[in-house]
Design a protein around this motif. Sequence first.
Motif, PDB file in Angstrom:
ATOM      1  N   HIS A  96       0.821  -1.220   0.000  1.00 25.26           N
ATOM      2  CA  HIS A  96       0.000   0.000   0.000  1.00 25.26           C
ATOM      3  C   HIS A  96       0.853   1.268   0.000  1.00 25.26           C
ATOM      4  CE1 HIS A  96       0.462   1.229   4.313  1.00 25.26           C
ATOM      5  NE2 HIS A  96       0.896  -0.013   4.369  1.00 25.26           N
ATOM      6  N   HIS A 108      -0.313   4.048  -2.735  1.00 28.84           N
ATOM      7  CA  HIS A 108      -1.681   4.000  -3.218  1.00 28.84           C
ATOM      8  C   HIS A 108      -2.629   4.286  -2.056  1.00 28.84           C
ATOM      9  CE1 HIS A 108      -5.045   3.088  -5.640  1.00 28.84           C
ATOM     10  NE2 HIS A 108      -4.393   2.386  -6.547  1.00 28.84           N
ATOM     11  N   ILE A 137      -6.124   2.488  -1.240  1.00 27.43           N
ATOM     12  CA  ILE A 137      -6.188   1.156  -0.627  1.00 27.43           C
ATOM     13  C   ILE A 137      -6.632   1.269   0.827  1.00 27.43           C
ATOM     14  CG2 ILE A 137      -4.775  -0.801   0.173  1.00 27.43           C
ATOM     15  CD1 ILE A 137      -3.086  -0.440  -2.382  1.00 27.43           C
ATOM     16  N   VAL A 151      -5.383  -4.433   3.195  1.00 26.87           N
ATOM     17  CA  VAL A 151      -4.327  -5.286   2.643  1.00 26.87           C
ATOM     18  C   VAL A 151      -4.364  -6.605   3.412  1.00 26.87           C
ATOM     19  CG1 VAL A 151      -1.834  -5.632   2.436  1.00 26.87           C
ATOM     20  CG2 VAL A 151      -2.822  -3.404   1.899  1.00 26.87           C
ATOM     21  N   LEU A 180      -6.754  -3.598  -6.097  1.00 26.38           N
ATOM     22  CA  LEU A 180      -5.884  -2.490  -6.495  1.00 26.38           C
ATOM     23  C   LEU A 180      -4.439  -2.958  -6.644  1.00 26.38           C
ATOM     24  CD1 LEU A 180      -7.567   0.173  -4.208  1.00 26.38           C
ATOM     25  CD2 LEU A 180      -7.678   0.035  -6.706  1.00 26.38           C
ATOM     26  N   LYS A 181      -4.059  -3.986  -5.908  1.00 26.00           N
ATOM     27  CA  LYS A 181      -2.723  -4.568  -6.053  1.00 26.00           C
ATOM     28  C   LYS A 181      -2.759  -6.047  -5.676  1.00 26.00           C
ATOM     29  CE  LYS A 181       0.861  -1.097  -5.797  1.00 26.00           C
ATOM     30  NZ  LYS A 181       1.977  -0.603  -4.982  1.00 26.00           N
ATOM     31  N   ALA A 188      -4.643  -6.245  -2.180  1.00 23.12           N
ATOM     32  CA  ALA A 188      -5.017  -4.926  -1.670  1.00 23.12           C
ATOM     33  C   ALA A 188      -6.259  -4.443  -2.390  1.00 23.12           C
ATOM     34  CB  ALA A 188      -3.878  -3.939  -1.879  1.00 23.12           C
ATOM     35  N   SER A 189      -7.176  -3.882  -1.602  1.00 21.15           N
ATOM     36  CA  SER A 189      -8.435  -3.400  -2.169  1.00 21.15           C
ATOM     37  C   SER A 189      -8.924  -2.213  -1.339  1.00 21.15           C
ATOM     38  CB  SER A 189      -9.460  -4.541  -2.147  1.00 21.15           C
ATOM     39  OG  SER A 189     -10.639  -4.140  -2.814  1.00 21.15           O
ATOM     40  N   ALA A 233     -10.201  -8.158  -0.263  1.00 16.22           N
ATOM     41  CA  ALA A 233      -8.808  -8.518   0.009  1.00 16.22           C
ATOM     42  C   ALA A 233      -8.724  -9.901   0.664  1.00 16.22           C
ATOM     43  CB  ALA A 233      -8.157  -7.457   0.898  1.00 16.22           C
TER      44      ALA A 233
END
Lengths: 151, 82
Positions: A20, A23, A26, A29, A75-76, A98-99, A105
């Motif tokens: 994170h 970003h 986020i 995580v 997101l990741k 990650a969201s 997540a």
Amino acid sequence: MAVRVQENAFDGGAELNALHADHTGIGAVVGFVGYMRDFNDGQDVAGMFLEHYPGMTEKALAKIVVEAEARWPLLKVEIIHRVGALRPGEPIVFVGTASAHRQAAFESCDFIMDYLKTRAPFWKREDTAEGQRWVEGRASDQQAAGRWREP
Amino acid sequence: MIRVQYFARYREALGRDGEQLDWQADFSSLGALRDYLLQRGDAWQVLAEQNLMCARNQELCGLDEPIADGDEVAFFPTVTGG
């Protein structure tokens, strides 16, 4: 999305924090680290060798990430998987997702591990007092992956 | 020409990690190719295992997957990563 297949150990905590780092959208995580145990199927295990299918391994992991991204708003995503020689206590695998919100997540991390265990071409060979043995696939892993089948 | 690869326990049982085979018209699917390999003798019966997995061009598939000249295919035991 990042997928890494490597012989070297990694720092799961550092990987989790990095997810994170740049970003601020986020909000959640989730990280999973799988470690090598010193026992399996009733026997002490002194070491392990992880074989894989170079080329296919990276593609299979990337495909699992793409599937996770299609199901959850991520997101990741990062996957690291070790190959080669490992000792008990060492990390084998890292999956981080990650969201914006926790549910995506949590669920996607669980999904990625279940699919990784049943679809990515890795094989574990253990060193025991009675010699080397290949780890056999478990029905429970297949059942776990089956939970995610779409109707 | 078709490239066939074997991994883990199968690689050890067969004493090789892979081979190149001249293309034959009766290699209609991965299952047909496996049947051809099974005829080689006892050691090759490892490929008859029910939980055998296979891949065509580095993608998991079933034994009914058609194959073509130039493909890279692989046979391996159930995966055990993670």
